[in-house]
Design an enzyme around this catalytic site. Structure first.
Site, PDB file in Angstrom:
ATOM      1  N   HIS A  80      10.392 -28.911 -29.470  1.00  0.00           N
ATOM      2  CA  HIS A  80      10.056 -27.625 -28.843  1.00  0.00           C
ATOM      3  C   HIS A  80      11.322 -26.893 -28.396  1.00  0.00           C
ATOM      4  CE1 HIS A  80       5.927 -29.418 -27.537  1.00  0.00           C
ATOM      5  NE2 HIS A  80       5.769 -28.725 -28.646  1.00  0.00           N
ATOM      6  N   ARG A 107      -2.278 -36.763 -28.003  1.00  0.00           N
ATOM      7  CA  ARG A 107      -1.225 -37.790 -27.940  1.00  0.00           C
ATOM      8  C   ARG A 107      -1.139 -38.383 -26.542  1.00  0.00           C
ATOM      9  NH1 ARG A 107       3.373 -34.061 -30.137  1.00  0.00           N
ATOM     10  NH2 ARG A 107       2.009 -32.990 -31.591  1.00  0.00           N
ATOM     11  N   ASP A 120      -9.037 -29.888 -25.849  1.00  0.00           N
ATOM     12  CA  ASP A 120      -8.793 -28.483 -25.520  1.00  0.00           C
ATOM     13  C   ASP A 120      -8.901 -28.264 -24.002  1.00  0.00           C
ATOM     14  OD1 ASP A 120      -9.137 -25.563 -27.141  1.00  0.00           O
ATOM     15  OD2 ASP A 120      -9.727 -25.620 -25.021  1.00  0.00           O
ATOM     16  N   GLU A 156       8.249 -18.111 -29.884  1.00  0.00           N
ATOM     17  CA  GLU A 156       9.116 -18.850 -30.811  1.00  0.00           C
ATOM     18  C   GLU A 156       9.445 -18.040 -32.060  1.00  0.00           C
ATOM     19  OE1 GLU A 156       8.078 -23.369 -30.715  1.00  0.00           O
ATOM     20  OE2 GLU A 156       6.354 -22.285 -29.969  1.00  0.00           O
ATOM     21  N   ASN A 176      -1.715 -19.873 -19.399  1.00  0.00           N
ATOM     22  CA  ASN A 176      -3.100 -19.411 -19.173  1.00  0.00           C
ATOM     23  C   ASN A 176      -3.934 -20.232 -18.216  1.00  0.00           C
ATOM     24  OD1 ASN A 176      -3.167 -17.184 -21.149  1.00  0.00           O
ATOM     25  ND2 ASN A 176      -2.741 -18.831 -22.594  1.00  0.00           N
ATOM     26  N   LYS A 208       2.155 -20.826 -41.743  1.00  0.00           N
ATOM     27  CA  LYS A 208       2.048 -19.770 -40.737  1.00  0.00           C
ATOM     28  C   LYS A 208       3.185 -18.793 -40.986  1.00  0.00           C
ATOM     29  CE  LYS A 208       1.526 -20.058 -35.879  1.00  0.00           C
ATOM     30  NZ  LYS A 208       1.718 -20.860 -34.677  1.00  0.00           N
ATOM     31  N   GLY A 229       0.344 -22.462 -24.384  1.00  0.00           N
ATOM     32  CA  GLY A 229      -1.056 -22.048 -24.181  1.00  0.00           C
ATOM     33  C   GLY A 229      -1.604 -22.435 -22.823  1.00  0.00           C
ATOM     34  N   ILE A 230      -1.336 -23.657 -22.367  1.00  0.00           N
ATOM     35  CA  ILE A 230      -1.829 -24.115 -21.064  1.00  0.00           C
ATOM     36  C   ILE A 230      -0.966 -23.551 -19.943  1.00  0.00           C
ATOM     37  CG2 ILE A 230      -2.237 -26.150 -19.629  1.00  0.00           C
ATOM     38  CD1 ILE A 230      -2.758 -27.734 -22.256  1.00  0.00           C
ATOM     39  N   GLY A 231       0.349 -23.663 -20.100  1.00  0.00           N
ATOM     40  CA  GLY A 231       1.263 -23.184 -19.043  1.00  0.00           C
ATOM     41  C   GLY A 231       1.099 -21.706 -18.753  1.00  0.00           C
ATOM     42  N   ARG A 254      11.061 -22.484 -39.649  1.00  0.00           N
ATOM     43  CA  ARG A 254      11.004 -23.466 -38.577  1.00  0.00           C
ATOM     44  C   ARG A 254      11.043 -24.862 -39.193  1.00  0.00           C
ATOM     45  NH1 ARG A 254       6.177 -25.316 -34.540  1.00  0.00           N
ATOM     46  NH2 ARG A 254       7.520 -26.626 -33.286  1.00  0.00           N
ATOM     47  N   ASN A 296       6.519 -21.002 -40.983  1.00  0.00           N
ATOM     48  CA  ASN A 296       6.304 -22.308 -40.360  1.00  0.00           C
ATOM     49  C   ASN A 296       5.356 -23.065 -41.278  1.00  0.00           C
ATOM     50  OD1 ASN A 296       5.734 -24.485 -38.763  1.00  0.00           O
ATOM     51  ND2 ASN A 296       5.226 -23.288 -36.935  1.00  0.00           N
ATOM     52  N   LEU A 346       3.623 -26.375 -22.366  1.00  0.00           N
ATOM     53  CA  LEU A 346       2.345 -27.080 -22.337  1.00  0.00           C
ATOM     54  C   LEU A 346       1.366 -26.437 -23.292  1.00  0.00           C
ATOM     55  CD1 LEU A 346       2.075 -27.205 -18.425  1.00  0.00           C
ATOM     56  CD2 LEU A 346       3.181 -28.887 -19.933  1.00  0.00           C
ATOM     57  N   GLY A 347       1.274 -26.997 -24.484  1.00  0.00           N
ATOM     58  CA  GLY A 347       0.287 -26.531 -25.460  1.00  0.00           C
ATOM     59  C   GLY A 347      -0.465 -27.746 -25.948  1.00  0.00           C
TER      60      GLY A 347
HETATM   61  P1  AMP Z   1      -0.857 -23.869 -27.796  1.00  0.00           P
HETATM   62  O1  AMP Z   1      -0.701 -25.172 -28.564  1.00  0.00           O
HETATM   63  O2  AMP Z   1       0.386 -23.426 -27.118  1.00  0.00           O
HETATM   64  O3  AMP Z   1      -1.527 -22.801 -28.606  1.00  0.00           O
HETATM   65  O4  AMP Z   1      -1.891 -24.196 -26.603  1.00  0.00           O
HETATM   66  C1  AMP Z   1      -3.188 -24.659 -26.832  1.00  0.00           C
HETATM   67  C2  AMP Z   1      -3.794 -25.136 -25.519  1.00  0.00           C
HETATM   68  O5  AMP Z   1      -3.810 -24.037 -24.575  1.00  0.00           O
HETATM   69  C3  AMP Z   1      -5.228 -25.628 -25.656  1.00  0.00           C
HETATM   70  O6  AMP Z   1      -5.396 -26.829 -24.926  1.00  0.00           O
HETATM   71  C4  AMP Z   1      -6.018 -24.505 -24.998  1.00  0.00           C
HETATM   72  O7  AMP Z   1      -7.214 -24.949 -24.440  1.00  0.00           O
HETATM   73  C5  AMP Z   1      -5.059 -24.061 -23.912  1.00  0.00           C
HETATM   74  N1  AMP Z   1      -5.469 -22.771 -23.363  1.00  0.00           N
HETATM   75  C6  AMP Z   1      -5.462 -21.562 -23.967  1.00  0.00           C
HETATM   76  N2  AMP Z   1      -6.008 -20.617 -23.148  1.00  0.00           N
HETATM   77  C7  AMP Z   1      -6.388 -21.261 -22.003  1.00  0.00           C
HETATM   78  C8  AMP Z   1      -7.011 -20.851 -20.785  1.00  0.00           C
HETATM   79  N3  AMP Z   1      -7.372 -19.589 -20.571  1.00  0.00           N
HETATM   80  N4  AMP Z   1      -7.221 -21.804 -19.832  1.00  0.00           N
HETATM   81  C9  AMP Z   1      -6.856 -23.074 -20.048  1.00  0.00           C
HETATM   82  N5  AMP Z   1      -6.268 -23.515 -21.166  1.00  0.00           N
HETATM   83  C10 AMP Z   1      -6.032 -22.627 -22.142  1.00  0.00           C
END
Ligand code: AMP
Length: 402
Positions: free
Chosen positions: A179, A240, A282, A385, A334, A19, A330-332, A90, A12, A208-209
């Site tokens: 995505h 964004r 974040d 991915e 965690n 990456k 990451g958000i979805g 990618r 990537n 949701l990242g």
């Molecule tokens: P990604 O781009 O998929 O790596 O996601 C990054 C996003 O996931 C960032 O906004 C992180 O703060 C969020 N994230 C990762 N771990 C957590 C967590 N435990 N709680 C809330 N948001 C998280």
């Protein structure tokens, strides 16, 4: 550990980073992964990660070729070069040319290049990565896996903007969606997890990242999605804005005298969670601040959840039937808080959160987070991915070998 003779190198390539992941096609976690950073800048370095831990080394030059040489040297040192069967790349934008992953040929490179005007920040570094990798690993097939390809099944009414048709016909101005690899993977996993019929199901997948998009998936195919010509449209993201009245953009340009570059930076780099909160892009940091009463953080998380729920509702109307909402990224994966805030807004669908399950399904776990028996339901599916790219690459390499 000596892997089987079926390693796939997944690359990537970004403007200042490369990456990589080495996937054994028989297992979902990479046997080696890492990141080369600060390419084109000061102090370039490369980090390797495997089951033994992490190791960072300086790179002799700050370019993609030096990064790839370091990856190839690492593979050689492990005796893995012979086991390498193909390389998967990618690529962000494939325009209308690509409806699936493809073996890279000179024609494919030319077609990806033709999409450069649609993704000027993303496609040129991907092409650079492809060229460098094809030079160094010239004996094995290289495969392009495109973020846009999965969305090529969208019908015209979903992908066209209500602009003069000339804009579409002459300049390719339409919605493409991104995505795709993640939406395709989690939709496929969700069908298995929820026991749905592969030939008759309707999902809204929410990736949701830092970037975020939602997709309506009907019977395994994308039929509508939130991102557009570029990854700026749709949901609130880290930096964004997502959707905004174009009239507001014109207004800011007129009243503040902002030029194209300034507007580009405002909407892509200074908006979203960062702009709303005035604190951070974040989500984790915002959740911590919100828990302490930070007004901007609370507001940013609420706007994020509101926009997401509104999109899930809208995308459901592109389906025959909504079976499930799937959270990933990451958000979805965690954030029980964002999932709870979103589901609280999805009451018209008649589903409600199982608070206990919601707290437990984190850190790569998959599971349903609504009450038992709710239809539609909501679930979390961890995305992968790299694995999806490796699977496509392995399959095309196998076919090419006859
Ligand atoms: P990604 O781009 O998929 O790596 O996601 C990054 C996003 O996931 C960032 O906004 C992180 O703060 C969020 N994230 C990762 N771990 C957590 C967590 N435990 N709680 C809330 N948001 C998280």
């Amino acid at each position: 550990m000596a892997p089987d003779k079926n390693l796939i190198l997944v690359l990537n390539s970004g403007s200042s980073s490369l990456k990589f992941a080495v996937q054994n096609t028989g297992q979902r976690t990479p046997v080696l992964s890492g990141l080369a950073e600060r390419l084109g800048g000061e102090g370039p370095s490369i980090t390797f990660k495997d089951e033994g831990g992490k190791r960072t080394a300086p790179l002799p030059r700050a370019d993609h070729a030096a990064a790839l040489d370091a990856v190839v040297a690492e593979l050689a040192a492990r005796g893995w070069i012979e086991a390498l069967v193909a390389v998967g790349h990618r690529v962000v934008h494939g325009g209308e040319r690509f409806t699936g992953s493809v073996i890279i040929t000179p024609l494919v490179i030319a077609d990806i290049e033709a999409c450069n005007p649609l993704a000027p920040l993303h496609n040129p570094p991907a092409l650079l990565g492809i060229r460098v990798a094809m030079e160094r690993l010239s004996d094995i097939p290289h495969v392009a896996v495109l973020d846009t390809a999965f969305h090529q099944t969208m019908p015209r009414e979903a992908y066209l903007y209500a602009l003069p048709m000339e804009q579409y016909r002459s300049y390719g101005v339409r919605r493409y969606g991104f995505h795709g690899t993640s939406h395709r993977f989690v939709a496929h996993e969700a069908v298995g997890l929820l026991g749905l019929d592969p030939a008759d199901h309707g999902l809204v997948t929410a990736h949701l990242g830092n970037g975020a998009s939602a997709t309506a998936v009907q019977d395994g195919c994308s039929v509508d999605t939130s991102m557009g010509l570029t990854p700026l449209e749709g949901l609130v993201m880290g930096t964004r804005s997502g959707d905004i009245d174009v009239g507001a953009v014109l207004h800011m340009m007129r009243t503040e005298g902002l030029d194209v570059a300034a507007i580009d930076t405002l909407l892509n780099k200074k908006s979203g969670l960062l702009g709303l909160s005035g604190l951070s892009n974040d989500c984790r940091e915002l959740e911590a601040a919100a828990a302490k009463g930070h007004e901007g953080a609370i507001l940013a998380l609420d706007v994020f959840a509101h926009r997401l729920a509104r999109y899930i509702g809208a995308l459901a109307m592109s389906l025959r039937r909504l079976d499930a909402v799937i959270f990933t990224g990451g958000i979805g994966e965690n954030s029980p808080l964002i999932r709870a805030k979103t589901l609280a807004r999805l009451q018209p669908f008649g589903m409600a959160l199982d608070a206990d399950a919601n707290e437990k399904v984190i850190r790569g776990r998959n599971g349903v987070i609504t009450r038992a028996g709710d239809k539609p339901c909501a679930a979390v599916v961890a995305t992968n991915e790299e694995w999806m790219i490796a699977c496509d690459t392995a399959e095309l390499a196998r076919k090419a070998a006859g």
